[in-house]
Design a protein around this motif. Structure first.
Motif, short mmCIF file in Angstrom:
data_model
loop_
_atom_site.label_atom_id
_atom_site.label_comp_id
_atom_site.label_asym_id
_atom_site.label_seq_id
_atom_site.Cartn_x
_atom_site.Cartn_y
_atom_site.Cartn_z
N SER A 66 -20.39 -14.48 -14.55
CA SER A 66 -20.29 -14.53 -16.01
C SER A 66 -20.45 -15.99 -16.45
O SER A 66 -20.43 -16.90 -15.63
N TRP A 67 -20.53 -16.21 -17.73
CA TRP A 67 -20.69 -17.56 -18.26
C TRP A 67 -19.53 -18.47 -17.88
O TRP A 67 -19.69 -19.68 -17.78
N ASP A 68 -18.35 -17.88 -17.60
CA ASP A 68 -17.19 -18.70 -17.25
C ASP A 68 -16.86 -18.65 -15.75
O ASP A 68 -15.76 -19.00 -15.34
N GLY A 69 -17.81 -18.21 -14.94
CA GLY A 69 -17.66 -18.28 -13.48
C GLY A 69 -17.01 -17.09 -12.81
O GLY A 69 -16.75 -17.11 -11.61
N ARG A 70 -16.75 -16.01 -13.53
CA ARG A 70 -16.15 -14.81 -12.92
C ARG A 70 -17.22 -14.05 -12.13
O ARG A 70 -18.37 -13.98 -12.55
N THR A 71 -16.82 -13.43 -11.04
CA THR A 71 -17.73 -12.60 -10.27
C THR A 71 -17.79 -11.21 -10.89
O THR A 71 -16.76 -10.55 -11.05
N LEU A 72 -18.99 -10.78 -11.26
CA LEU A 72 -19.21 -9.46 -11.85
C LEU A 72 -19.99 -8.61 -10.87
O LEU A 72 -20.82 -9.11 -10.11
N HIS A 73 -19.74 -7.31 -10.92
CA HIS A 73 -20.35 -6.36 -9.99
C HIS A 73 -21.24 -5.37 -10.74
O HIS A 73 -20.81 -4.79 -11.74
N ARG A 74 -22.45 -5.16 -10.26
CA ARG A 74 -23.34 -4.13 -10.82
C ARG A 74 -22.74 -2.78 -10.48
O ARG A 74 -22.21 -2.58 -9.39
N ILE A 75 -22.79 -1.83 -11.42
CA ILE A 75 -22.27 -0.48 -11.16
C ILE A 75 -23.41 0.52 -11.02
O ILE A 75 -24.53 0.29 -11.49
N ARG A 76 -23.10 1.63 -10.35
CA ARG A 76 -24.07 2.71 -10.15
C ARG A 76 -23.34 4.03 -10.38
O ARG A 76 -22.25 4.25 -9.85
N ARG A 77 -23.95 4.90 -11.21
CA ARG A 77 -23.37 6.23 -11.44
C ARG A 77 -23.49 7.06 -10.18
O ARG A 77 -24.55 7.12 -9.56
#
Length: 82
Positions: A14-25
């Protein structure tokens, strides 16, 4: 993990350095957007995060809400739909 979606194994920051995860249905394998944790997206209902949209922090998407495009939902925001 829940029955609605899973992490797809792809991450971004994210813009503030958080790790984000792609999701899948799970029902059809369609890729969704990005969340930081399962608490960001309800495991039931029609709520979904699409495309390059990001949901992180204490933010929640639930009900029938859709977050899409290049939207960022963060902080303590709550997005819901009927």
């Amino acid at each position: 993990m829940n029955e609605k979606y899973e992490f797809a194994g792809e991450t971004t920051e994210s813009w503030d350095g958080r790790t984000l995860h792609r999701i899948r249905r799970k029902c059809d394998g369609a890729l969704g957007g990005w969340i930081e944790a399962e608490s960001n997206l309800a495991a039931f209902g029609a709520a979904w995060v699409f495309g390059e949209a990001q949901v992180f922090g204490a933010a929640r998407v639930f009900g029938a809400a859709w977050v899409s495009g290049a939207a960022w939902v963060s902080g303590e925001a709550q997005v819901s739909g009927a």
